[in-house]
Design a protein around this motif. Structure first.
Motif, PDB file in Angstrom:
ATOM      1  N   MET A  51       0.816  -1.215   0.000  1.00 51.47           N
ATOM      2  CA  MET A  51       0.000   0.000   0.000  1.00 51.47           C
ATOM      3  C   MET A  51       0.846   1.260   0.000  1.00 51.47           C
ATOM      4  SD  MET A  51      -2.758   1.322   2.869  1.00 51.47           S
ATOM      5  CE  MET A  51      -1.514   1.717   4.097  1.00 51.47           C
ATOM      6  N   LEU A  52       1.979   1.222   0.734  1.00 56.35           N
ATOM      7  CA  LEU A  52       2.769   2.434   0.915  1.00 56.35           C
ATOM      8  C   LEU A  52       3.818   2.627  -0.174  1.00 56.35           C
ATOM      9  CD1 LEU A  52       3.307   2.243   4.784  1.00 56.35           C
ATOM     10  CD2 LEU A  52       1.528   3.459   3.516  1.00 56.35           C
ATOM     11  N   GLN A  53       4.009   1.632  -1.023  1.00 54.66           N
ATOM     12  CA  GLN A  53       5.072   1.724  -2.016  1.00 54.66           C
ATOM     13  C   GLN A  53       4.873   2.911  -2.948  1.00 54.66           C
ATOM     14  OE1 GLN A  53       5.773  -1.885  -4.169  1.00 54.66           O
ATOM     15  NE2 GLN A  53       7.321  -1.001  -5.528  1.00 54.66           N
ATOM     16  N   SER A  54       3.645   3.097  -3.443  1.00 59.30           N
ATOM     17  CA  SER A  54       3.390   4.202  -4.371  1.00 59.30           C
ATOM     18  C   SER A  54       3.499   5.548  -3.674  1.00 59.30           C
ATOM     19  CB  SER A  54       2.003   4.045  -5.005  1.00 59.30           C
ATOM     20  OG  SER A  54       0.975   4.118  -4.016  1.00 59.30           O
ATOM     21  N   ILE A  55       3.169   5.590  -2.386  1.00 57.98           N
ATOM     22  CA  ILE A  55       3.267   6.838  -1.632  1.00 57.98           C
ATOM     23  C   ILE A  55       4.731   7.252  -1.501  1.00 57.98           C
ATOM     24  CG2 ILE A  55       2.742   8.002   0.532  1.00 57.98           C
ATOM     25  CD1 ILE A  55       0.293   7.205  -1.134  1.00 57.98           C
ATOM     26  N   LEU A  56       5.572   6.313  -1.085  1.00 58.76           N
ATOM     27  CA  LEU A  56       6.992   6.634  -0.939  1.00 58.76           C
ATOM     28  C   LEU A  56       7.622   6.991  -2.283  1.00 58.76           C
ATOM     29  CD1 LEU A  56       8.076   3.887   1.633  1.00 58.76           C
ATOM     30  CD2 LEU A  56       7.619   6.309   2.059  1.00 58.76           C
ATOM     31  N   LYS A  57       7.183   6.308  -3.330  1.00 55.04           N
ATOM     32  CA  LYS A  57       7.720   6.602  -4.671  1.00 55.04           C
ATOM     33  C   LYS A  57       7.437   8.037  -5.079  1.00 55.04           C
ATOM     34  CE  LYS A  57       7.637   4.877  -9.439  1.00 55.04           C
ATOM     35  NZ  LYS A  57       7.033   3.874 -10.360  1.00 55.04           N
ATOM     36  N   ALA A  58       6.284   8.563  -4.654  1.00 62.27           N
ATOM     37  CA  ALA A  58       5.939   9.945  -4.989  1.00 62.27           C
ATOM     38  C   ALA A  58       6.930  10.936  -4.395  1.00 62.27           C
ATOM     39  CB  ALA A  58       4.525  10.260  -4.499  1.00 62.27           C
ATOM     40  N   TYR A  59       7.608  10.507  -3.311  1.00 68.09           N
ATOM     41  CA  TYR A  59       8.612  11.369  -2.677  1.00 68.09           C
ATOM     42  C   TYR A  59      10.037  11.009  -3.095  1.00 68.09           C
ATOM     43  CZ  TYR A  59       4.900  13.018   0.422  1.00 68.09           C
ATOM     44  OH  TYR A  59       3.747  13.588   0.924  1.00 68.09           O
ATOM     45  N   ASP A  76      -4.294   8.510  -2.923  1.00 67.41           N
ATOM     46  CA  ASP A  76      -4.482   7.318  -3.744  1.00 67.41           C
ATOM     47  C   ASP A  76      -5.788   6.653  -3.328  1.00 67.41           C
ATOM     48  OD1 ASP A  76      -4.028   5.898  -1.412  1.00 67.41           O
ATOM     49  OD2 ASP A  76      -2.196   4.924  -2.098  1.00 67.41           O
ATOM     50  N   GLU A  77      -6.000   5.411  -3.749  1.00 67.48           N
ATOM     51  CA  GLU A  77      -7.280   4.765  -3.471  1.00 67.48           C
ATOM     52  C   GLU A  77      -7.495   4.501  -1.983  1.00 67.48           C
ATOM     53  OE1 GLU A  77      -4.206   1.610  -4.495  1.00 67.48           O
ATOM     54  OE2 GLU A  77      -4.864   3.565  -5.268  1.00 67.48           O
ATOM     55  N   ASP A  78      -6.431   4.565  -1.189  1.00 70.87           N
ATOM     56  CA  ASP A  78      -6.550   4.325   0.255  1.00 70.87           C
ATOM     57  C   ASP A  78      -6.725   5.607   1.053  1.00 70.87           C
ATOM     58  OD1 ASP A  78      -6.226   1.436   0.296  1.00 70.87           O
ATOM     59  OD2 ASP A  78      -4.173   1.816  -0.373  1.00 70.87           O
ATOM     60  N   GLY A  79      -6.586   6.759   0.415  1.00 71.15           N
ATOM     61  CA  GLY A  79      -6.785   8.003   1.133  1.00 71.15           C
ATOM     62  C   GLY A  79      -5.671   9.005   0.922  1.00 71.15           C
ATOM     63  N   TYR A  80      -5.469   9.857   1.922  1.00 74.86           N
ATOM     64  CA  TYR A  80      -4.495  10.944   1.850  1.00 74.86           C
ATOM     65  C   TYR A  80      -3.296  10.648   2.752  1.00 74.86           C
ATOM     66  CZ  TYR A  80      -8.018  13.890  -0.451  1.00 74.86           C
ATOM     67  OH  TYR A  80      -8.938  14.412  -1.320  1.00 74.86           O
ATOM     68  N   PHE A  81      -2.111  10.933   2.243  1.00 76.74           N
ATOM     69  CA  PHE A  81      -0.870  10.680   2.966  1.00 76.74           C
ATOM     70  C   PHE A  81       0.035  11.913   2.900  1.00 76.74           C
ATOM     71  CE2 PHE A  81      -2.546   6.653   1.640  1.00 76.74           C
ATOM     72  CZ  PHE A  81      -2.216   5.745   2.631  1.00 76.74           C
ATOM     73  N   ARG A  82       0.927  11.994   3.894  1.00 75.52           N
ATOM     74  CA  ARG A  82       1.943  13.053   3.877  1.00 75.52           C
ATOM     75  C   ARG A  82       3.204  12.515   4.528  1.00 75.52           C
ATOM     76  NH1 ARG A  82      -1.426  16.409   8.262  1.00 75.52           N
ATOM     77  NH2 ARG A  82      -1.154  14.974   9.985  1.00 75.52           N
ATOM     78  N   LEU A  83       4.326  13.121   4.180  1.00 72.73           N
ATOM     79  CA  LEU A  83       5.629  12.720   4.690  1.00 72.73           C
ATOM     80  C   LEU A  83       6.285  13.928   5.341  1.00 72.73           C
ATOM     81  CD1 LEU A  83       7.534  10.148   4.565  1.00 72.73           C
ATOM     82  CD2 LEU A  83       8.747  11.385   2.740  1.00 72.73           C
TER      83      LEU A  83
END
Length: 356
Positions: free
Chosen positions: A1-9, A92-99
């Motif tokens: 789930m988090l792979q695409s989020i980290l890739k965005a950063y 993404d499809e799971d919601g909103y994320f921030r780093l």
């Protein structure tokens, strides 16, 4: 789930260690450690059941960060990082994320264990509001509508008395009467909202001890968990510290004999907060320091009691009568603070040399 989020950063999930972090109950939080990297990170998924418009949080934090970079460049502010596309929030499809950067070495506490920690926490929350005094607070987005609106909470309480569970209303009569006896706290709040002597400020709104980072020597570093930062009155921040730091037991304690107001903690909180805010607060605000505690304790008592009468729809309950226990806990705390109000007000007047 988090792979695409980290890739965005620009980070690789395969190369980074990601593990759950902290004791927060609202957002999902992970610590991200990347070998060879210059720093570690905090990754959060914003809880949309609580914060329905995460974009508003992102706008608030970006505006505050820009102001602090210009006016107080040395202040530690946990600003969300930007993605490769220049955004401070990822959806993404799971919601909103921030780093965010991990601030270390640092430590956070779940319980206030000494007046020194109470002082440091109060100083940090006071400093946060003081440093943002020049920021136009009214321009901040409302991330939780009505969050600290005592008038609204009392209206919800009255509605529950009319429409709530009849059996619970009858069984809770003593608690209801005790709560109604403090209706004057609402009247004072309604005066504050229309008075020019009470300023709308950048306010944290969630000043529990776990939202302060400390260094290894026990000194406060900064405040964190900024989703609830909105326009507000000082009584919210100071009041929540008084509500959560004064007693040695939490709102979960069912043995009401353990609840007490610790005078030395009251002094530490007020001293810490005023070390930053003394010259920012108006004379009228300085005369309402004890009221701030009554305001927040009463609001939480009403919220717990309302939820009990409504069959635990908001907070839920781990056992039968859980929210009634919480409400009675807060009512006892309120009664004890009210009993010491004159003594504390006299102490504050002497300390600040305020006119009677």
């Amino acid at each position: 789930m988090l792979q695409s989020i980290l890739k965005a950063y620009g980070l690789s999930a395969a190369q980074c260690k990601v593990r759950p972090f902290g004791s927060g109950l609202i957002n999902h939080t992970w610590k991200v450690e990347c070998p060879g990297g210059e720093r570690d990170y905090i990754l959060q998924q914003i809880n949309q059941d609580v914060f329905t418009n995460p974009e508003d949080i992102a706008l608030n934090l970006s505006a505050l960060a820009a102001y602090l970079r210009e006016h107080v460049p040395g202040y530690i502010f946990p600003e969300p990082l930007t993605t490769l596309d220049g955004n401070t929030i990822v959806r993404d499809e799971d919601g909103y994320f921030r780093l965010m950067p991990f601030i270390g070495p640092s430590v956070a506490y779940d319980v206030v264990t000494s007046p020194a920690k109470a002082y440091e926490a109060a100083k940090q929350f006071g400093r946060f509001t003081h440093l943002l005094e020049g920021f136009p607070a009214a321009e901040l987005r409302i991330t939780l509508a009505g969050f600290h609106d005592l008038s609204l909470r009392y209206q919800q309480f009255e509605t529950a008395l009319l429409q709530g569970d009849k059996d619970r209303i009858a069984a809770s009569r003593d608690s209801i009467i005790r709560a109604q006896q403090f209706r004057g706290i609402v009247t004072t709040y309604e005066h504050i909202r229309v008075s020019q002597d009470f300023k709308l400020r950048v306010t944290h709104h969630d000043t529990k001890i776990s939202n302060v980072l400390f260094d290894e020597k026990g000194k406060g570093l900064c405040v964190i968990d900024l989703d609830t930062v909105m326009p507000g009155y000082f009584i919210s921040d100071l009041g929540d510290m008084l509500r959560t730091y004064l007693s040695p037991v939490t709102e979960e304690e069912a043995d009401l004999s353990k609840i007490e107001i610790r005078d030395h903690y009251f002094t530490a909180i007020v001293d810490g907060y005023l070390s930053e805010m003394k010259h920012s607060l108006t004379q009228a605000e300085l005369r309402h320091l004890v009221y701030a505690g009554k305001f927040m304790i009463y609001m939480q008592a009403l919220r717990f009691l309302t939820d009990h009468l409504n069959n635990d729809r908001y907070y839920g309950a781990r056992y039968e009568g859980h929210n009634l226990v919480r409400a009675n806990n807060q009512l006892v705390l309120l009664e004890q603070l009210s009993a010491k109000e004159e003594t504390f007000n006299n102490m504050i007047r002497k300390m600040l040399q305020l006119p009677v």
